[in-house]
Design a protein around this motif. Structure first.
Motif, PDB file in Angstrom:
ATOM      1  N   LEU A  32       0.777  -1.232   0.230  1.00 27.40           N
ATOM      2  CA  LEU A  32       0.029  -0.063  -0.252  1.00 27.40           C
ATOM      3  C   LEU A  32       1.066   1.164   0.417  1.00 27.40           C
ATOM      4  O   LEU A  32       1.969   1.274   0.122  1.00 27.40           O
ATOM      5  CB  LEU A  32      -0.911   0.537   1.195  1.00 27.40           C
ATOM      6  CG  LEU A  32      -1.815  -1.060   1.613  1.00 27.40           C
ATOM      7  CD1 LEU A  32      -2.447  -1.137   2.462  1.00 27.40           C
ATOM      8  CD2 LEU A  32      -2.364  -1.258   0.263  1.00 27.40           C
ATOM      9  N   PRO A  69       0.496  -1.163  -6.067  1.00 24.64           N
ATOM     10  CA  PRO A  69      -0.259  -1.234  -4.829  1.00 24.64           C
ATOM     11  C   PRO A  69      -1.302  -2.014  -5.479  1.00 24.64           C
ATOM     12  O   PRO A  69      -0.947  -2.843  -6.388  1.00 24.64           O
ATOM     13  CB  PRO A  69      -1.581  -0.367  -5.573  1.00 24.64           C
ATOM     14  CG  PRO A  69      -1.026   0.901  -6.280  1.00 24.64           C
ATOM     15  CD  PRO A  69       0.103   0.117  -7.296  1.00 24.64           C
ATOM     16  N   ALA A  73      -5.188  -3.206  -1.267  1.00 27.86           N
ATOM     17  CA  ALA A  73      -5.648  -2.213  -1.981  1.00 27.86           C
ATOM     18  C   ALA A  73      -7.153  -2.400  -3.276  1.00 27.86           C
ATOM     19  O   ALA A  73      -6.538  -3.220  -3.669  1.00 27.86           O
ATOM     20  CB  ALA A  73      -4.138  -1.669  -3.175  1.00 27.86           C
ATOM     21  N   TRP A  84      -7.754   2.811  -3.489  1.00 25.93           N
ATOM     22  CA  TRP A  84      -6.600   3.245  -5.289  1.00 25.93           C
ATOM     23  C   TRP A  84      -6.567   4.320  -5.803  1.00 25.93           C
ATOM     24  O   TRP A  84      -5.665   5.395  -5.821  1.00 25.93           O
ATOM     25  CB  TRP A  84      -5.645   2.313  -5.197  1.00 25.93           C
ATOM     26  CG  TRP A  84      -4.533   3.028  -6.002  1.00 25.93           C
ATOM     27  CD1 TRP A  84      -4.121   2.145  -7.320  1.00 25.93           C
ATOM     28  CD2 TRP A  84      -3.821   4.152  -5.677  1.00 25.93           C
ATOM     29  NE1 TRP A  84      -3.072   3.903  -7.957  1.00 25.93           N
ATOM     30  CE2 TRP A  84      -2.775   4.209  -7.171  1.00 25.93           C
ATOM     31  CE3 TRP A  84      -3.041   4.442  -4.783  1.00 25.93           C
ATOM     32  CZ2 TRP A  84      -1.754   4.459  -7.072  1.00 25.93           C
ATOM     33  CZ3 TRP A  84      -1.732   5.313  -4.658  1.00 25.93           C
ATOM     34  CH2 TRP A  84      -1.589   5.602  -6.191  1.00 25.93           C
TER      35      TRP A  84
END
Length: 266
Positions: A32, A69, A73, A84
């Motif tokens: 993340l 990511p 996410a 995201w």
């Protein structure tokens, strides 16, 4: 011959895209853009700082908000911390507050809902952009979003998927994860992270994969950056130059040749 080593990137005609890759210099597996030591909105603050510092540099053209990511996410799921797409919109708007001409490069996720891969393999980290077809990143400054998946050969994806999710058969095809963005003219796509090791047990497979991928990118007019130029990622993604910066990987350079625009001027 003049010594050109001191020439700046601008004098060499090099454009710069900044990328936020890691939360700390010793760990390459951040799923993340935040963790216990880094709050989610620090992404916004960090990019605001970078944009303020470099807004007047003519050869800085963009910000790759976060590389790869994955894990929890999600894309457009509405979670205040894990969405995201929403985080990219906040960070992109923050960049444009000081650097309105910069392009905003946005990677995808691993699974759209942030859940585990159960019935299908995970997408390569940051490469699942299926959500952007119907729910694209919307910035206050229009026409500045460029989607930025990665595209790695079988040896790299196998190692990553096995470590991340227990899956060793990740699908790396363009059409499965982000090709529709190009086919439907949703937004530009640039592969920020093309790589293959070309050695070891998967060397021959990687070579065939890279030939096919280069041909497809060239045919579709998709830009790329290779990961990596230097030897730091030699055991992970393959490199273009040797450890001493004095030897080019001729085999790899030859495979990438159809995508290169050269010859380049001084």
């Amino acid at each position: 011959i003049p010594d050109t080593r001191s020439l700046s990137a601008s004098q060499r005609g090099l454009a710069i895209i900044f990328e936020r890759r890691l939360l700390r210099p010793t760990d390459g597996s951040d799923a993340l853009w935040f963790d216990a030591a880094h709050r989610p909105d620090q992404l916004v603050d960090d990019w605001s700082f970078v944009a303020q510092r470099y807004a007047t540099f003519d050869n800085v053209i963009g910000a790759h908000l976060a590389a790869g990511p994955h894990g929890d996410a999600c894309w457009g799921c509405g979670d205040d911390e894990l969405d995201w797409r929403a985080a990219a919109e906040r960070a992109g708007d923050a960049v444009h507050g000081d650097a309105p001409d910069w392009l905003i490069f946005v990677a995808g996720v691993e699974t759209l809902d942030g859940g585990p891969c159960v019935d299908a393999p995970c997408a390569p980290w940051g490469s699942n952009l299926l959500g952007a077809v119907d729910a694209p990143v919307a910035l206050d400054q229009p026409n500045k979003v460029v989607y930025a998946p990665s595209s790695f050969g079988p040896s790299v994806v196998t190692a990553v998927d096995t470590a991340a999710s227990g899956s060793a058969d990740g699908d790396v095809s363009i059409d499965r994860w982000w090709g529709q963005l190009i086919d439907d003219d949703v937004a530009p796509v640039v592969v920020l992270g093309l790589g293959a090791r070309l050695d070891g047990d998967d060397g021959a497979t990687d070579t065939v994969w890279l030939d096919e991928r280069v041909a497809e990118l060239a045919d579709r007019g998709i830009g790329f950056s290779y990961q990596s130029l230097n030897a730091n990622d030699a055991t992970t993604t393959g490199v273009l130059v040797g450890e001493n910066w004095d030897a080019v990987n001729d085999e790899l350079a030859a495979q990438l040749a159809p995508l290169l625009a050269g010859p380049f001027g001084p």
